[in-house]
Design an enzyme around this catalytic site. Sequence first.
Site, PDB file in Angstrom:
ATOM      1  N   CYS A  32       0.817  -1.152  -0.130  1.00 40.50           N
ATOM      2  CA  CYS A  32      -0.063  -0.099  -0.029  1.00 40.50           C
ATOM      3  C   CYS A  32       0.758   1.280   0.104  1.00 40.50           C
ATOM      4  CB  CYS A  32      -0.723   0.014   1.151  1.00 40.50           C
ATOM      5  SG  CYS A  32      -1.795   1.584   1.567  1.00 40.50           S
ATOM      6  N   CYS A  35       0.088   3.824   2.572  1.00 40.96           N
ATOM      7  CA  CYS A  35       0.627   3.580   4.214  1.00 40.96           C
ATOM      8  C   CYS A  35       1.948   3.792   4.082  1.00 40.96           C
ATOM      9  CB  CYS A  35       0.189   2.095   4.088  1.00 40.96           C
ATOM     10  SG  CYS A  35      -1.338   1.408   3.834  1.00 40.96           S
TER      11      CYS A  35
END
Length: 336
Positions: A32, A35
Amino acid sequence: MSKIVLINSTGQFDQLLSTSNIVVTDFYADWCQPCKKIAPDYERLSAQYSRPSQISFAKVNTDQQKEVAKRYGITALPTFIIFKEGHIISTVQGAELPQLSNAVQKVVAEAKSNDSGGFGQASDSGSGWFGVGLPKGYDDVTDQVDVRGLDLLNSDSDFGNARTLFDTNKPSAMVDGKAKAISSEDKVKTDWVESDTDEQMMLFIPFQSTLKVHTLHITSLCPAEANAEEDEPPMRPKTVQLYTNRAHILGFEEAEDIPATQSIVFQPQDWDSTTGTAKFELRFVKFQNVSSLVIFVLDGEGDGEKVRIDRLRIIGEKGEKRELGKLEKIGDEAGE
């Protein structure tokens, strides 16, 4: 320096929720990109606000800890969830640093205002101390126990009484993080109950309102060894039977002739190694509109003669208030 706790198991996360008053959790994945982008900012928040046993920052890899991610319904990454005493109080989806910072600063400010010496342990809606985390979507409803109507059979009078089990404070045996044996002169200070003539106990719990009971937490902090003045240490409960909507406590022989609403058999691995707490999710459909609960401890985990219980917590949903003093059996049919 970052103080982030990397979650490696469901049990570790439950333990963190039960031992830290506030837990900020980052649900992420290695692939991600958002993230990764917000990760340095999350580390800075952790370094600034982390405080042992009071506010913790954790990271959960959703690919590795799928059970934890599923429990909290994670559908977007990153997702940040803030827990207070095991309850979800705030959620931020996406790499939204202003929203995350505001949410963290708000909960820290509220905690400080409630306790000038640090973050408090009491819960506004329930029982304060928890041995394990709460299931998603359910609350602590232990505050609905009508303590005036409690009844406990076969308890040793040298120890606590039925009200002791619902004490909102952390068990005294948790002061050093481990269960400890006590001498006879210390018994006046004990905050747990032990059975008397054998391992069986019978507890009657009336409620102030009808409840939907989802989970029971039972804490039993038995010392590994007895001290010199005791023959053997008490045991944790093993076999427990539950009866709902009784008007009064059951006798031991009476209980043997009545079908239990549910029977529970605890295994050694069910007990948290730090808090001595086991949680058991009930057959929820059988525990709707519960006005009272009888807990019958049939035996303990071992060959001893006494069973010990430090705390009980009841998790579920509150219903309508009932008129105290009037317990009615709820049958399947009218007039039953």
